[in-house]
Structures are given as structure tokens and as C-alpha cells.
Design a protein around this motif. Structure first.
Motif, PDB file in Angstrom:
ATOM      1  N   MET A  62     -16.641  11.349  20.897  1.00 40.67           N
ATOM      2  CA  MET A  62     -17.841  12.487  20.568  1.00 40.67           C
ATOM      3  C   MET A  62     -19.117  11.973  20.969  1.00 40.67           C
ATOM      4  O   MET A  62     -19.831  12.818  21.600  1.00 40.67           O
ATOM      5  N   THR A  63     -19.671  10.920  20.260  1.00 38.37           N
ATOM      6  CA  THR A  63     -21.029  10.495  20.575  1.00 38.37           C
ATOM      7  C   THR A  63     -21.221  10.611  22.184  1.00 38.37           C
ATOM      8  O   THR A  63     -22.508  10.857  22.466  1.00 38.37           O
ATOM      9  N   GLU A  64     -20.363   9.747  23.050  1.00 36.85           N
ATOM     10  CA  GLU A  64     -20.448   9.704  24.210  1.00 36.85           C
ATOM     11  C   GLU A  64     -20.608  11.397  25.030  1.00 36.85           C
ATOM     12  O   GLU A  64     -21.562  11.333  25.664  1.00 36.85           O
ATOM     13  N   HIS A  65     -19.844  12.043  24.519  1.00 34.96           N
ATOM     14  CA  HIS A  65     -19.445  13.406  25.116  1.00 34.96           C
ATOM     15  C   HIS A  65     -21.022  14.098  24.706  1.00 34.96           C
ATOM     16  O   HIS A  65     -21.490  14.701  25.728  1.00 34.96           O
ATOM     17  N   LEU A  66     -21.379  13.945  23.573  1.00 29.37           N
ATOM     18  CA  LEU A  66     -22.765  14.574  23.340  1.00 29.37           C
ATOM     19  C   LEU A  66     -24.019  14.092  23.746  1.00 29.37           C
ATOM     20  O   LEU A  66     -24.865  14.831  23.892  1.00 29.37           O
ATOM     21  N   GLY A  67     -23.972  12.751  23.892  1.00 31.48           N
ATOM     22  CA  GLY A  67     -25.084  12.088  24.358  1.00 31.48           C
ATOM     23  C   GLY A  67     -26.037  11.573  23.282  1.00 31.48           C
ATOM     24  O   GLY A  67     -27.350  11.297  23.501  1.00 31.48           O
TER      25      GLY A  67
END
Length: 97
Positions: free
Chosen positions: A24-29
Motif C-alpha cells: 500500500m505504501t508503494e502504491h500510494l507513494g
């Protein structure tokens, strides 16, 4: 160790939830609770949903799957609409492990 609340089941839950949070962190940036330069983010985390998945080693494990506000998050390790995890080891290369 392998019972209803055994160590293996707790470990599996922790590993899966940590992987989902990192995805999720990678997806949201951006990290959880982190704001963009203007103080707002276009897409943010929007809670979790409980999901029970069945693993070969630990049996059924209930995990919390994160969601984003616009619904564009597509988890890799625990895919949408799937309940059985047959080969979690094959996902490790996709996660950069």
C-alpha cells in the motif's frame, strides 16, 4: 505452536499484513500519516477489511487487508477475491525480497 492461536499462525498473519502495508505504501507513494507538500494527498488509505485466507502450513488465518480511497490498490500477495494461498514463497521475488 501450530494450534488455533499458535506461533506459526501469528507469524503468518504478521508477515502477510506487513507485506500488504508495504504494498500500500508503494502504491500510494507515501508512508502512513504522511502528507504531501501541499498538505493533501490525492489518494489515501481508507481502513482495512478482515479476510480469512487458507495457507498450506498454518491453515486458516484472518488478516486485515488495507484499502485506498479510490479503490485502485490491487494487492500482489493476497489477490482480490482469492482465499487460498498455495505458494507464498513464489511471491517474495515480486516484493523485492
Amino acid at each position: 505452536m501450530t494450534g488455533r492461536d499458535g506461533l506459526l499462525r501469528q507469524f503468518t498473519k504478521t508477515v502477510l499484513e506487513t507485506a500488504l502495508d508495504e504494498q500500500m505504501t508503494e502504491h500510494l507513494g507515501h508512508e502512513k500519516h504522511e502528507k504531501s507538500a501541499d498538505g493533501r494527498a490525492a489518494n489515501t488509505r481508507n481502513g482495512t477489511t478482515a479476510k480469512t485466507v487458507t495457507t498450506e502450513a498454518a491453515g486458516p488465518v484472518t488478516i486485515k487487508v488495507p484499502h485506498d480511497r479510490d479503490g485502485s490498490f490491487d494487492p500482489v500477495i493476497v489477490k482480490k477475491r482469492y482465499r487460498r494461498l498455495n505458494d507464498v514463497d513464489s511471491v517474495a521475488p515480486m516484493l523485492g525480497a
